[in-house]
Design an enzyme around this catalytic site. Sequence first.
Site, PDB file in Angstrom:
ATOM      1  N   ARG A 160      36.253-116.799  66.139  1.00 54.07           N
ATOM      2  CA  ARG A 160      37.311-115.452  66.073  1.00 54.07           C
ATOM      3  C   ARG A 160      38.878-115.822  66.423  1.00 54.07           C
ATOM      4  O   ARG A 160      40.266-115.212  66.558  1.00 54.07           O
ATOM      5  CB  ARG A 160      37.263-115.085  67.593  1.00 54.07           C
ATOM      6  CG  ARG A 160      36.348-113.838  67.351  1.00 54.07           C
ATOM      7  CD  ARG A 160      35.035-113.902  68.895  1.00 54.07           C
ATOM      8  NE  ARG A 160      33.414-113.314  68.957  1.00 54.07           N
ATOM      9  CZ  ARG A 160      32.809-113.831  68.427  1.00 54.07           C
ATOM     10  NH1 ARG A 160      32.565-114.983  67.613  1.00 54.07           N
ATOM     11  NH2 ARG A 160      31.974-112.876  68.306  1.00 54.07           N
ATOM     12  N   ILE A 168      37.169-119.080  77.779  1.00 60.91           N
ATOM     13  CA  ILE A 168      35.752-119.702  77.817  1.00 60.91           C
ATOM     14  C   ILE A 168      35.266-120.342  79.252  1.00 60.91           C
ATOM     15  O   ILE A 168      35.630-120.571  79.988  1.00 60.91           O
ATOM     16  CB  ILE A 168      35.986-120.886  76.903  1.00 60.91           C
ATOM     17  CG1 ILE A 168      36.169-120.844  75.702  1.00 60.91           C
ATOM     18  CG2 ILE A 168      34.629-121.436  76.272  1.00 60.91           C
ATOM     19  CD1 ILE A 168      36.812-121.570  75.012  1.00 60.91           C
ATOM     20  N   HIS A 178      34.421-118.224  87.661  1.00 64.38           N
ATOM     21  CA  HIS A 178      35.394-118.144  87.133  1.00 64.38           C
ATOM     22  C   HIS A 178      35.951-117.026  86.823  1.00 64.38           C
ATOM     23  O   HIS A 178      36.948-116.550  86.348  1.00 64.38           O
ATOM     24  CB  HIS A 178      36.063-119.823  87.325  1.00 64.38           C
ATOM     25  CG  HIS A 178      37.773-119.740  87.629  1.00 64.38           C
ATOM     26  ND1 HIS A 178      37.350-119.706  89.115  1.00 64.38           N
ATOM     27  CD2 HIS A 178      38.855-119.340  87.358  1.00 64.38           C
ATOM     28  CE1 HIS A 178      39.500-119.800  89.560  1.00 64.38           C
ATOM     29  NE2 HIS A 178      39.820-119.585  88.174  1.00 64.38           N
TER      30      HIS A 178
HETATM   31  N1  RBF Z   1      42.784-119.682  81.513  1.00 71.44           N
HETATM   32  C1  RBF Z   1      42.907-119.656  80.602  1.00 71.44           C
HETATM   33  O1  RBF Z   1      43.816-119.056  79.845  1.00 71.44           O
HETATM   34  N2  RBF Z   1      41.482-119.308  79.942  1.00 71.44           N
HETATM   35  C2  RBF Z   1      40.606-120.420  80.109  1.00 71.44           C
HETATM   36  O2  RBF Z   1      39.400-120.711  80.196  1.00 71.44           O
HETATM   37  C3  RBF Z   1      40.383-120.562  81.798  1.00 71.44           C
HETATM   38  N3  RBF Z   1      39.827-121.401  83.103  1.00 71.44           N
HETATM   39  C4  RBF Z   1      39.587-121.758  83.627  1.00 71.44           C
HETATM   40  C5  RBF Z   1      38.768-122.341  84.379  1.00 71.44           C
HETATM   41  C6  RBF Z   1      39.109-122.250  86.317  1.00 71.44           C
HETATM   42  C7  RBF Z   1      38.037-123.341  86.551  1.00 71.44           C
HETATM   43  C8  RBF Z   1      40.112-122.362  86.595  1.00 71.44           C
HETATM   44  C9  RBF Z   1      41.390-123.067  88.128  1.00 71.44           C
HETATM   45  C10 RBF Z   1      41.798-121.821  86.514  1.00 71.44           C
HETATM   46  C11 RBF Z   1      41.211-121.259  84.315  1.00 71.44           C
HETATM   47  N4  RBF Z   1      42.384-120.807  83.951  1.00 71.44           N
HETATM   48  C12 RBF Z   1      42.376-120.628  82.513  1.00 71.44           C
HETATM   49  C13 RBF Z   1      43.752-120.614  83.929  1.00 71.44           C
HETATM   50  C14 RBF Z   1      44.276-119.509  84.894  1.00 71.44           C
HETATM   51  O3  RBF Z   1      44.389-118.127  83.791  1.00 71.44           O
HETATM   52  C15 RBF Z   1      45.296-119.631  85.296  1.00 71.44           C
HETATM   53  O4  RBF Z   1      46.659-120.002  84.707  1.00 71.44           O
HETATM   54  C16 RBF Z   1      45.155-120.188  86.721  1.00 71.44           C
HETATM   55  O5  RBF Z   1      44.742-120.100  87.656  1.00 71.44           O
HETATM   56  C17 RBF Z   1      46.466-120.060  87.430  1.00 71.44           C
HETATM   57  O6  RBF Z   1      46.831-118.989  88.545  1.00 71.44           O
END
Ligand code: RBF
Length: 160
Positions: A131, A86, A92
């Site tokens: 969804r 999201i 990011h």
């Molecule tokens: N992982 C998700 O599956 N969905 C997200 O919305 C999501 N948002 C993130 C936002 C930020 C700022 C960060 C740092 C990570 C986010 N992640 C999210 C985690 C990402 O997929 C991953 O697991 C981490 O960055 C570790 O590699």
Amino acid sequence: MQKTGPTLDNALSAGDGRYAIVAARWHAELMDALITGASEALSSRGAKESQIDVLRVPGSFELPLACDQAAQSGKYVAVIALGVVIQGETPHHDYINMSVAQGLMQAGQKSGIPILFGVLTCHTMEQALDRAGGKVGNKGEEAALAAIEMVNLLRTITGN
Ligand code: RBF
């Protein structure tokens, strides 16, 4: 419910191969709905519980590596990647979404095993809820049905 996804041939069966559902942990409630949607779709097409493995990764960014390994393990006829990303206040999510989409595509091409893209890439939580079993359906279910279609298609193509 608004129908936006494909309509699968009702005659298609999951067969007797094993399916991996690789699921990120972020946005847990939405993820539960996607996993349930995918599992139920596989079961409804004849897959037994023993044919479905649910493998968890920390976040969506980790999906490509885990799916790549699952696909190369030789254990599965298809790998279904599920995640929810999201949009936040920084770009990011753009980096995550691009990496995941490209990584999954590359993993699928490398292994020759279908890897399905069941990752929600939404601007708002409301879009994600719609969804994940809401008014636009369940994208986990759709990804699982697409997996079954691909498994059957590859069987037809290869004659196995
Ligand atoms: N992982 C998700 O599956 N969905 C997200 O919305 C999501 N948002 C993130 C936002 C930020 C700022 C960060 C740092 C990570 C986010 N992640 C999210 C985690 C990402 O997929 C991953 O697991 C981490 O960055 C570790 O590699």
